[in-house]
Design an enzyme around this catalytic site. Sequence first.
Site, PDB file in Angstrom:
ATOM      1  CG  ASP A  57      -1.842   1.172   1.248  1.00  0.00           C
ATOM      2  OD1 ASP A  57      -2.519   1.430   0.494  1.00  0.00           O
ATOM      3  OD2 ASP A  57      -1.711   1.939   2.284  1.00  0.00           O
ATOM      4  CD  GLU A 108      -2.290   2.420  -3.319  1.00  0.00           C
ATOM      5  OE1 GLU A 108      -3.395   3.205  -3.714  1.00  0.00           O
ATOM      6  OE2 GLU A 108      -1.832   2.585  -2.382  1.00  0.00           O
TER       7      GLU A 108
HETATM    8  C1  GLC Z   1      -3.877   3.668  -0.354  1.00  0.00           C
HETATM    9  C2  GLC Z   1      -5.136   3.161  -0.106  1.00  0.00           C
HETATM   10  C3  GLC Z   1      -6.196   4.251   0.413  1.00  0.00           C
HETATM   11  C4  GLC Z   1      -5.677   4.711   1.774  1.00  0.00           C
HETATM   12  C5  GLC Z   1      -4.213   5.182   1.539  1.00  0.00           C
HETATM   13  C6  GLC Z   1      -3.656   5.559   2.956  1.00  0.00           C
HETATM   14  O1  GLC Z   1      -3.898   4.648  -1.481  1.00  0.00           O
HETATM   15  O2  GLC Z   1      -5.684   2.439  -1.455  1.00  0.00           O
HETATM   16  O3  GLC Z   1      -7.530   3.727   0.317  1.00  0.00           O
HETATM   17  O4  GLC Z   1      -6.409   5.912   2.015  1.00  0.00           O
HETATM   18  O5  GLC Z   1      -3.321   4.191   0.904  1.00  0.00           O
HETATM   19  O6  GLC Z   1      -3.387   4.158   3.656  1.00  0.00           O
END
Ligand code: GLC
Length: 646
Positions: free
Chosen positions: A289, A331
Amino acid sequence: MKSKKNKKNAVNKDVKKDVKKDVKVAVVKKEDMFEARLHKHYDELKWLYCELYQQQPNPLNYFDDLIKNLKDFYDQREAYLKELDIAREKNTNWYKGNDFIGMMMYVNNFSGTLKGFEKRIPYLQESNVNYIHLMPLLTSPKDEGDGGYAVADFRNVQEELGTMEDLRKLAKKCHRNKISICLDFVMNHTSNQHEWAKKARAGEQEYQDRYFFFDNYDMPRLFEEKCPQVFPTTAPGNFTYLEDIHKFVMTTFYPYQWDLDYRNPIVFNEMVYNMLYLANQGVDIIRLDAVPYIWKQLGTNCRNLPQVHTLVRMMRMITEIVCPSVLLLGEVVMAPEKVVPYFGTIEKPECHMLYNVTTMATTWHTVATRDVSLLKHQLDILASLPKQYIFQNYLRCHDDIGWGLDYGFLRYQGIEEVAHKKYLNDFFTGKYPNSFSCGELYNDDESLGDARLCGTTASLCGIEYYDKQKDKDGIQSAIDLDLMLHGFLLSLSGIPVIYSGDEIAQYNDWEYKNDKYKQADSRYIHRGAFNWRKAGRRKIDNAIQAKVYQGISKMEKIRLQYDVFSTDANIYTLNTWNKSTVALVRETENEKFIGIYNFSEYEEMAWIDEQDGLYKELLTKQKDFKASGLKLPGHGILWLWRSKKA
Ligand code: GLC
């Protein structure tokens, strides 16, 4: 086309044989297996680690501790996972076929609990899904949880969902049913309710050193000069003042999500152990993430720094040493040139998979403009990338849609960034005349004119709007758009992932506005509970749910049947000489596929002229189809296919 079933059985048999053969070896020489994997990566790992932590007085002490723990995690790994490790090490392409179809869901929305999830496996199978991304399910505060992305305990499951034991059982059951599981690993920050954060707040230096603490605003001010904001309206700024202890802490996301300081090797080691702990529960894919943010440096924008790549490369090697069946999914919601480096190089790979965020956003831009030129340009760029780069494709996820488009390209068409974003947002929130969309804005930053967008696929496509108007033609046109987009998604290069509920055309969940924990965050509009009652209508002819569900399902089954949809196909676009239609070709040694998509609600032509033989249209099964001068109805789709064998 091959007889897929036979081919698959043959592959399975081979894998089983290999596994059996090797399991014997593995059982006898388990020690050697770890050692061999460690040996392969040891020098590079040590080099990178010591280089990164050279400022520490004794980096090797931390490194030795890391290696010792890797061995422990390897030893704790269940036998069936070790078998899987061996099988997937032999078949590193296991996730690259045309048989990988993903779905993402919050467990509470989908099945209430992890135990309840097991009972829903047949629905997933019916929906052709063999890869599930279970949204954050680790302990996280209810009020300040950011949808689970503020983790308070990396070793425990949210109480209302069940236990770690339930997760392990579910993973096992999924494996038996040939379903892979993806879990988030939220590594950039912890919740302020995490044990480390509590100790830091209580004044323990050792734990303050795991975060970015400052006695006054001098340093934060300097950081802020270069650091953009992630949530400019819902959580402005990158620092939070802790009144009780008169200190500032870095909080790139929400104020209750404290950024971890990876300059501290203990943080890296401990977080790696947390990741391996998850892997050992039977997780197949780990979603890293917000990975571009994990290294901060004053004077930079604190994103995508070289040290981030060192950390990810080390994590890749670590998974290959301890749990080689596990994939890393990064991500990286960034511009394409920032995304691709997260694959690493062929010799030194980083992530196995990344999100295709640019195509996702460009697809919606195309819906609003009915002009495919930017999309075609994007597809051409993607087609030029090495085939080893595996993207996850999606129409939308749990997050907002940000308008990260190629404005350099658009400027040549006279399109200006701020005005265009305003048009897109007006269009998708139904403000623009004749718009059918009912999305909501997210983080509307008026100073930058940079709001992002939320909404389910069905609601963005207009099904919700026309349904409310009881406009039958409108509903059909919106369903056609929804199906056309899913067809497009399924023919892109990579792995398609559908957000649970989109397959039954679920609408926005406006109820989030009445929930005090959710109302400030419009992303909840598209995170509603899965509507099992409506899902029941997927089998009722002419129901909206049935038209969408069956339409998607039919295309997924076709995708499963033809090898041309595997990730090793060559991909390119054809010129259709029409503003609203795009033609995407996939080609293998034996097969050729042309997917043609009409982004306009009106009948349009695709002036392609492929003189290489007759095609079959896979959706209507019409044979002897000429791939030349084709007329498509509004939001129409054609899937042409031919065998190249004589
Ligand atoms: C990522 C997640 C998102 C979250 C962010 C902070 O981008 O997809 O939903 O708010 O991380 O953890």
